[in-house]
Scaffold this motif. Structure first.
Motif, PDB file in Angstrom:
ATOM      1  N   PHE B 245       0.684  -1.192  -0.467  1.00 25.17           N
ATOM      2  CA  PHE B 245      -0.242  -0.188  -0.229  1.00 25.17           C
ATOM      3  C   PHE B 245       0.673   1.042   0.114  1.00 25.17           C
ATOM      4  CE2 PHE B 245      -2.414  -2.613   2.133  1.00 25.17           C
ATOM      5  CZ  PHE B 245      -3.579  -3.416   1.911  1.00 25.17           C
ATOM      6  N   GLY B 246       2.083   1.028   0.054  1.00 31.26           N
ATOM      7  CA  GLY B 246       3.039   2.236  -0.298  1.00 31.26           C
ATOM      8  C   GLY B 246       2.976   3.104   1.336  1.00 31.26           C
ATOM      9  N   LEU B 247       2.926   2.471   2.255  1.00 34.30           N
ATOM     10  CA  LEU B 247       3.417   2.312   3.082  1.00 34.30           C
ATOM     11  C   LEU B 247       4.582   1.231   4.181  1.00 34.30           C
ATOM     12  CD1 LEU B 247      -0.874   2.449   4.447  1.00 34.30           C
ATOM     13  CD2 LEU B 247       1.173   4.432   4.195  1.00 34.30           C
ATOM     14  N   GLU B 248       4.818   1.724   5.287  1.00 34.13           N
ATOM     15  CA  GLU B 248       5.807   1.149   6.660  1.00 34.13           C
ATOM     16  C   GLU B 248       5.451   0.230   7.962  1.00 34.13           C
ATOM     17  OE1 GLU B 248       9.156   2.934   6.123  1.00 34.13           O
ATOM     18  OE2 GLU B 248       8.619   4.610   7.457  1.00 34.13           O
ATOM     19  N   VAL B 249       6.189  -0.032   8.164  1.00 32.76           N
ATOM     20  CA  VAL B 249       6.200  -0.907   9.586  1.00 32.76           C
ATOM     21  C   VAL B 249       6.628  -0.549  10.100  1.00 32.76           C
ATOM     22  CG1 VAL B 249       4.941  -2.858   8.984  1.00 32.76           C
ATOM     23  CG2 VAL B 249       6.425  -2.804   9.685  1.00 32.76           C
ATOM     24  N   PRO B 250       6.093   0.140  11.758  1.00 33.75           N
ATOM     25  CA  PRO B 250       7.706   0.642  12.597  1.00 33.75           C
ATOM     26  C   PRO B 250       8.496  -0.658  12.323  1.00 33.75           C
ATOM     27  CG  PRO B 250       5.878   0.450  13.257  1.00 33.75           C
ATOM     28  CD  PRO B 250       4.995  -0.407  12.370  1.00 33.75           C
ATOM     29  N   GLN B 251      10.153  -0.316  12.214  1.00 26.20           N
ATOM     30  CA  GLN B 251      11.033  -0.816  12.421  1.00 26.20           C
ATOM     31  C   GLN B 251      11.058  -2.156  13.201  1.00 26.20           C
ATOM     32  OE1 GLN B 251      14.910   1.856  13.077  1.00 26.20           O
ATOM     33  NE2 GLN B 251      15.467   1.708  10.865  1.00 26.20           N
ATOM     34  N   GLY B 252      10.301  -2.439  14.290  1.00 25.72           N
ATOM     35  CA  GLY B 252      10.585  -3.431  15.324  1.00 25.72           C
ATOM     36  C   GLY B 252      10.075  -4.179  14.814  1.00 25.72           C
ATOM     37  N   ALA B 253       8.662  -3.954  14.002  1.00 21.04           N
ATOM     38  CA  ALA B 253       7.726  -5.056  13.621  1.00 21.04           C
ATOM     39  C   ALA B 253       7.856  -5.440  12.018  1.00 21.04           C
ATOM     40  CB  ALA B 253       6.149  -4.348  13.438  1.00 21.04           C
TER      41      ALA B 253
END
Lengths: 276, 290, 323
Positions: B245-253
């Motif tokens: 979706f052109g997004l990202e998850v937090p680095q930890g996740a």
């Protein structure tokens, strides 16, 4: 910094002059101007000088600040006094006469009083009463209320006042933006300072166009934001700060009227050194 | 579950171009509800339609098709009376992206008073609301300041106070943190949390995932379609899907998801850094691999 | 390639007024060429002042800014005096000044020329640079800088097209009005407008502010590509520690108008330096790695990117299995 040049040169404070109702100060400054224009002789001017000094004391405005408001007018004053000095025809013997120029005693009085003292007092007095001690928003409020009878003949008084407020609000923002856009275009090699008039005007396009575009953007966004805060024109709108006359207004109003009366009395009963 | 405050039923929206024809739909068949006191984040890439969604909830736009119910008032594509619009906007406030474009007055407290003035309240009532709103956002000390001398975060807090002074039931933050520095962002997030605790419904539109995970519920919008609706843990379970979706998850996740893919069986949710550390340690010390 | 360095630079805003404020204080800094250098510090630490100074837009109140060994803000008068000394004249500045009108004229013309030339050697992308767009088409807007350099229309267009390709603008956008583009596309046009001048030093203030994750990645990738293909030095201000850790070779930490530390990503984000006391956070992944190390898990290698920590953890797990 460029953005520190805010319009109005308002100096916040807690003095009686600051606390007075803006309407008193607007009408008061008209009375003040009338008094100055009525003054006809040295004593009347002396009285107004003292009165203005008193106003400055009441408003906690230092002489140095008042001096600053006069400084840009230096050349205008110089030229005006020169004209008065040379163009006034006196009744007595000329004091000095050479080539085509003659100077009379009346000329000196007029040069000093009419052109210098009068203009200086006018500028100082209106700065003291209006710009220095009244915030722009109070001033707008005052004007709006004073002009509100005009609403009956469909003059959009509220809209004008709102436009003024918003203009005041956005001046610093737009100055900052101009500065930023100029820097950005300079970094792209724009040259604003060389070449003839047409070349310079052309060089400004890359600054003016973005500035227009962003002003429109500001205006459109602001309109939406205002609507979201239930703005629907002046109808049914109340005011946070209701203008109220207090004791201070009575005192300031009285003082100004007394000053005007005093000037008229001095004109009449001390007709020494009349210059008008 | 609390009462429904804003409900969208099969809402479709398309902008009109200069000739008056409808362009491709910016929002397609969207249905969801915002309940009283709920804290929702809406995420999606630039141009996904999330800002259009915000504008609908505040009646800056009206749905082209479908129905929108705000505080019991039904809104379709039929023209609305001014009173209805005002009634809705009293209930649902909006804080925009650029703090400079929403402050009207040259003095902070005058600006906060702008909304209540429009509502036609008495001067005493306005004074009361200005005071309490500024207190709520921690800007009481700046009541007499000029807005252009404040930092971005402070300006945005003034804008929030201006909305609060209208006593809405819900505030929509349309990318209100996007132009702020980290400190300003933290301040605004803290303010949102406080308002939520006081019972205000919050809708936060953002593309900072670290901000979205603070919400109770996340909606994901992609090309005008509501593609996901759930708790942060549910939504961020699959980083690959979110990246699509052109997004990202937090680095930890992201880290945990990558490890899981490599066959490392870490359990639990790892959206926040500390949860992530705890779960990894639980796995490593749990002896499942030794 | 040209080096940039600062010698004891200070800057005071509004000197002599009640608003006087020191923005930079005794800054010594040498920027290695061909590297991507991140500048971090909380708002008001002097980053923006430093950037403007590096770009020739703000003369320091004290100290010197050297570009390619030459003082960027040398006054024509001082330049003339230096020239005279080179020609063998000696004496007090006053005596020399009586003779220096010929030198002054030459020095003044030369300074102007240098100043203009430097504009193109050091490119600046300001915060929210889309505000600078003004021309009718995207292509002509990108050509504005190259044309100011005195390049031919043809050459300017060639450069504009390659810059547009570098930032990932689709060719069909080039004939559109820049005002019809989306926010992310406008940003890319603005950056392409600076890249098209092919500067030796590229300075960027928060180039990705306000963009979504994909847009952010595109911008940073373009910057990294520019650095690799041209060998230009890149100076980058960003609040996103995650992005800096991923893209930078070197980091400059600023606080209250001074440079606290200059070093590699490892040195700046390592546990020994308490970034929090400067109002900054570490990348989340580094925080996680540090907590794991504290809890007794020995992790080695790059602890500043997700990929790095993933590898370190996998290595550790494998090590355990092999025992």
């Amino acid at each position: 910094m460029i953005s520190d040049i805010t319009l109005g040169q308002f100096f916040p404070g807690e003095s009686h002059l600051h606390k007075a109702d803006p309407r008193t100060k607007i009408v008061g400054s008209i009375v003040y101007m009338a008094a100055i224009f009525c003054a006809k002789n040295v004593f009347a001017y002396l009285f107004m000088i003292l009165f203005t000094a008193m106003l400055a004391m009441v408003g906690h405005i230092r002489i140095r600040l008042l001096w600053k408001s006069i400084k840009p007018l230096f050349f205008v004053l110089l030229i005006m006094s020169m004209i008065n000095l040379f163009a006034t025809k006196g009744t007595g013997e000329p004091l000095l006469s050479f080539w085509k120029i003659t100077i009379y005693e009346e000329g000196i009085w007029r040069a000093v009083l009419v052109s210098v003292v009068r203009v200086v007092l006018l500028v100082m007095g209106s700065s003291l009463l209006l710009t220095y001690t009244t915030s722009p928003i109070q001033l707008t409020d005052g004007i709006e209320t004073l002009l509100s009878p005009l609403k009956k003949i469909h003059v959009p008084v509220h809209e004008f006042a709102m436009m003024m407020t918003i203009a005041l609000r956005f001046i610093p923002t737009l100055i900052e933006e101009t500065d930023k856009i100029m820097k950005a275009q300079k970094a792209r090699g724009a040259d604003f300072s060389s070449g003839g008039l047409i070349k310079r005007a052309k060089a400004l396009l890359p600054v003016l166009i973005p500035l227009f575009v962003s002003s429109f953007q500001h205006a459109m966004d602001l309109a939406t934001a205002m609507e979201c805060r239930c703005y629907h024109g002046g109808e049914g709108r109340t005011k946070y700060r209701i203008l109220k006359f207090t004791g201070v207004d009575v005192w300031i109003g009285l003082a100004l009227l007394v000053a005007l009366a005093a000037v008229i009395v001095i004109n009449k009963f001390l007709p020494i050194g009349n210059v008008m | 579950m609390n009462k429904e405050l804003i409900t969208l039923r099969h809402v479709m929206f398309s902008y009109e171009n200069d000739e008056g024809a409808h362009t491709e739909a910016a929002l397609k068949d969207i249905s969801f509800s915002v309940h009283e006191g709920e804290y929702i984040a809406i995420i999606g890439h630039n141009g996904s339609g999330k800002s259009t969604l915000a504008k609908l909830m505040n009646l800056i736009l009206q749905p082209t098709e479908g129905e929108l119910v705000i505080d019991g008032i039904s809104i379709t594509n039929a023209p609305l009376s001014d009173d209805t619009i005002l009634q809705v906007r009293r209930k649902v406030g909006m804080v925009f992206q650029n703090p400079d474009n929403q402050l009207v007055a040259t003095i902070v407290e005058e600006d906060v008073a702008f909304g209540p003035e429009n509502l036609g309240l008495t001067s005493e009532e306005i004074a009361l609301r200005v005071k309490s709103s500024l207190e709520m956002v921690g800007m009481t000390d700046y009541a007499g300041h000029a807005p252009h001398k404040l930092s971005g975060g402070q300006k945005q807090r003034v804008a929030i106070a201006g909305v609060l002074a209208m006593r809405p039931a819900c505030i929509i933050f349309d990318e209100s943190t996007a132009m702020l520095d980290p400190q300003g962002r933290k301040d605004i997030l803290a303010t949102m949390k406080r308002l939520h605790q006081e019972g205000m419904a919050i809708v936060h539109i953002t593309h900072h995932m670290s901000e979205a995970i603070e919400a109770e519920r996340i909606l994901v919008v992609d090309d005008g379609v509501l593609v996901d609706d759930g708790t942060p843990e549910d939504v961020f379970r699959s980083p690959a899907r979110i990246c699509n979706f052109g997004l990202e998850v937090p680095q930890g996740a992201d880290l945990v998801a990558r490890l899981r893919q490599k066959g490392v069986k870490i359990e639990g949710d790892c959206l926040r850094a500390d949860d992530c550390v705890r779960e990894i340690l639980a796995f490593l010390k749990g002896g499942t691999f030794r | 390639m040209k080096t940039l360095s600062l010698e004891n630079v200070s800057y005071v805003y509004g000197k002599g007024t009640p608003f006087e404020k020191e923005a930079l204080h005794g800054v010594k800094l040498s920027l290695p060429q061909g590297k991507i250098i991140g500048v971090i510090g909380h708002t008001g630490s002097g980053k923006s002042t430093l950037l403007e100074m590096l770009c020739g837009l703000l003369p320091p109140t004290e100290g010197r800014v050297l570009f390619d060994g030459a003082d960027m803000y040398l006054s024509p008068k001082d330049a003339a005096l230096e020239d005279m000394k080179k020609d063998g004249y000696s004496g007090s500045p006053f005596i020399l000044s009586l003779f220096y009108h010929k030198y002054w004229k030459k020095a003044y013309a030369l300074r102007l020329e240098e100043k203009q030339a430097r504009r193109f050697q050091i490119g600046l992308v300001m915060q929210y640079p889309e505000y600078q767009l003004f021309d009718e088409t995207v292509l002509s807007d990108i050509c504005y800088g190259p044309k100011n350099m005195g390049l031919s229309e043809e050459e300017a267009q060639k450069r504009a097209k390659s810059a547009a390709a570098l930032v990932g603008l689709r060719p069909e956008l080039l004939q559109k009005s820049p005002f019809d583009l989306s926010g992310g596309e406008k940003r890319r046009v603005a950056i392409a407008g600076v890249l098209a001048m092919e500067p030796d030093v590229l300075v960027l203030d928060e180039p990705a502010a306000g963009l979504d994750p994909q847009g952010r990645k595109n911008i940073f990738d373009a910057i990294a590509t520019y650095n690799q293909t041209t060998g230009a030095t890149v100076i980058l201000v960003s609040h996103s520690m995650e992005d800096l850790a991923k893209y930078c070779h070197q980091v400059v930490l600023m606080h209250d108008g001074t440079v606290v530390k200059t070093g590699s990503v490892e040195e700046i984000f390592s546990s020994s330096l308490n970034l929090q006391s400067y109002g900054l956070d570490k990348p989340q992944i580094t925080y996680i790695a540090e907590q794991l190390i504290k809890a007794g898990i020995p992790l080695l290698g790059d602890l500043f990117t997700v990929e790095g920590v993933e590898k370190a953890l996998l290595d550790y797990i494998k090590g355990g299995e092999n025992k």
